[in-house]
Design an enzyme around this catalytic site. Structure first.
Site, short mmCIF file in Angstrom:
data_model
loop_
_atom_site.label_atom_id
_atom_site.label_comp_id
_atom_site.label_asym_id
_atom_site.label_seq_id
_atom_site.Cartn_x
_atom_site.Cartn_y
_atom_site.Cartn_z
N CYS A 158 0.89 -1.16 0.00
CA CYS A 158 0.00 0.00 0.00
C CYS A 158 0.93 1.21 0.00
CB CYS A 158 -0.90 0.01 1.23
SG CYS A 158 -1.90 1.52 1.32
N CYS B 51 -0.53 4.26 2.24
CA CYS B 51 -0.70 4.18 3.70
C CYS B 51 -0.32 2.80 4.21
CB CYS B 51 -2.11 4.59 4.14
SG CYS B 51 -3.44 3.85 3.21
N SER B 52 -1.29 1.98 4.57
CA SER B 52 -0.94 0.74 5.26
C SER B 52 -2.01 -0.33 5.03
CB SER B 52 -0.83 1.02 6.76
OG SER B 52 -2.02 1.65 7.21
N CYS B 53 -2.78 -0.22 3.93
CA CYS B 53 -3.86 -1.17 3.68
C CYS B 53 -3.33 -2.60 3.62
CB CYS B 53 -4.56 -0.83 2.37
SG CYS B 53 -5.25 0.85 2.39
#
Lengths: 204, 102
Positions: free
Chosen positions: A105, A108-110
């Site tokens: 991702c 972000c941090s998906c």
């Protein structure tokens, strides 16, 4: 970790700030500390990459399941009960003798929580997110693995909705194994694409 | 928004250095910061897009230097103030009182 900036040692004031925020929001009736305890326990102890490993093992053992998994990942994963927050729209990408898949991702941090648990720190950090999309083979080298030049490497960047899970190749020499035993071969990194399943000799 | 969070393809951000093992949470405060998200989201204090956007609005240096759950703390504070769940100085005032009690 060899970062210049040590992410594991926060200034004491962050600790205090979070504590104060929890206390303030509890007084306001917005949160309940015992509910927080429950959430922490769930994501620290109960949801993790073993879930994803069982999905992969089932796909290895059951060709009909694998077909469903690749056609509609969300529904096929739900058959095993691994649904919910951050797993609402799952796409499973299959590694083959000619294709190796990796997921990231960049924004972000998906990450697919129901199948893999919460992401490791490196997955959420700038070095991995920046590099994997331009130098995936260099990233694999940092993880101590490589794929042959003849293999195509595909990198899948999560969107706000979609989450990816890599279906790694089934290791040779595992004919007739139970799903439980196959799942022991499946590592978290093999489902992100930064690693491979263990070989049968590693667990026997 | 084409901000600092849009990291894909940047050079020079250092080694990945994945550890062989790592805990789900490195510190107790990370546990609490993580878990706070769910009830605040559930109470309608913000949605996921607003939460991400609050992180994307961090100053670039704070974004790059702050650890992951520091981003979350920043987003909680930003959104709770912007949406009127707490005053702009309320948390700092509360912390000052908190320190006196310690």
């Amino acid at each position: 970790m060899s970062h210049d900036h040590d992410h594991t040692a926060p200034p004491a004031d962050i600790e205090l700030r979070v504590k104060a925020l929890e206390s303030l929001l509890t007084e306001k009736g917005l949160i309940d500390p015992s509910a927080l305890d429950e959430l922490v326990d769930t994501y620290e102890n109960r949801i993790g990459p073993r879930n994803g490993a069982l999905v992969v093992a089932k796909a290895w053992a059951d060709p009909e399941y694998k077909k469903r998994l690749l056609e509609d990942g969300t529904a096929a994963i739900a058959e095993l009960g691994y649904s919910g927050v951050q797993g609402e729209d799952m796409v499973v990408v299959e590694n083959t003798p000619t294709i190796h898949n990796m997921t990231v991702c960049t924004l972000c941090s998906c990450y697919p929580w129901p199948t893999l648990g919460l992401p490791p720190v490196w997955y959420k950090s700038a070095p991995y997110r920046s590099k994997v999309v331009i130098d995936p083979r260099g990233v694999l080298a940092e993880f101590g693995v490589s794929v042959p030049d003849s293999k195509e490497v595909r990198v899948w960047d999560s969107s706000a909705e979609l989450r990816y899970l890599v279906l790694p190749e089934r290791p040779a020499g595992t004919e007739g194994w139970s799903e439980e035993k196959l799942a022991d071969l499946v590592t978290r990194d093999s489902m992100i694409g930064t690693g491979f399943p263990k070989s049968p000799s590693e667990i026997q | 928004m084409n901000g600092v969070h849009d990291l894909g393809g940047m050079h020079g951000l250092g080694p990945i250095a994945p550890p062989a093992q790592e805990p789900v949470f490195a510190h107790e405060w990370e546990r609490r910061a993580f878990a706070m998200f769910v009830p605040l989201f559930g109470a309608g204090c913000f949605n996921v897009d607003e939460f991400r956007h609050a992180i994307e609005r961090m100053t670039p240096t704070h974004y790059l230097e702050g650890s992951y759950y520091e981003h979350w703390l920043h987003a909680f504070e930003t959104l709770l103030v912007e949406k009127g769940y707490m005053g702009p100085n309320e948390l700092d005032d509360y912390i000052a009182k908190f320190k006196e009690k310690m």
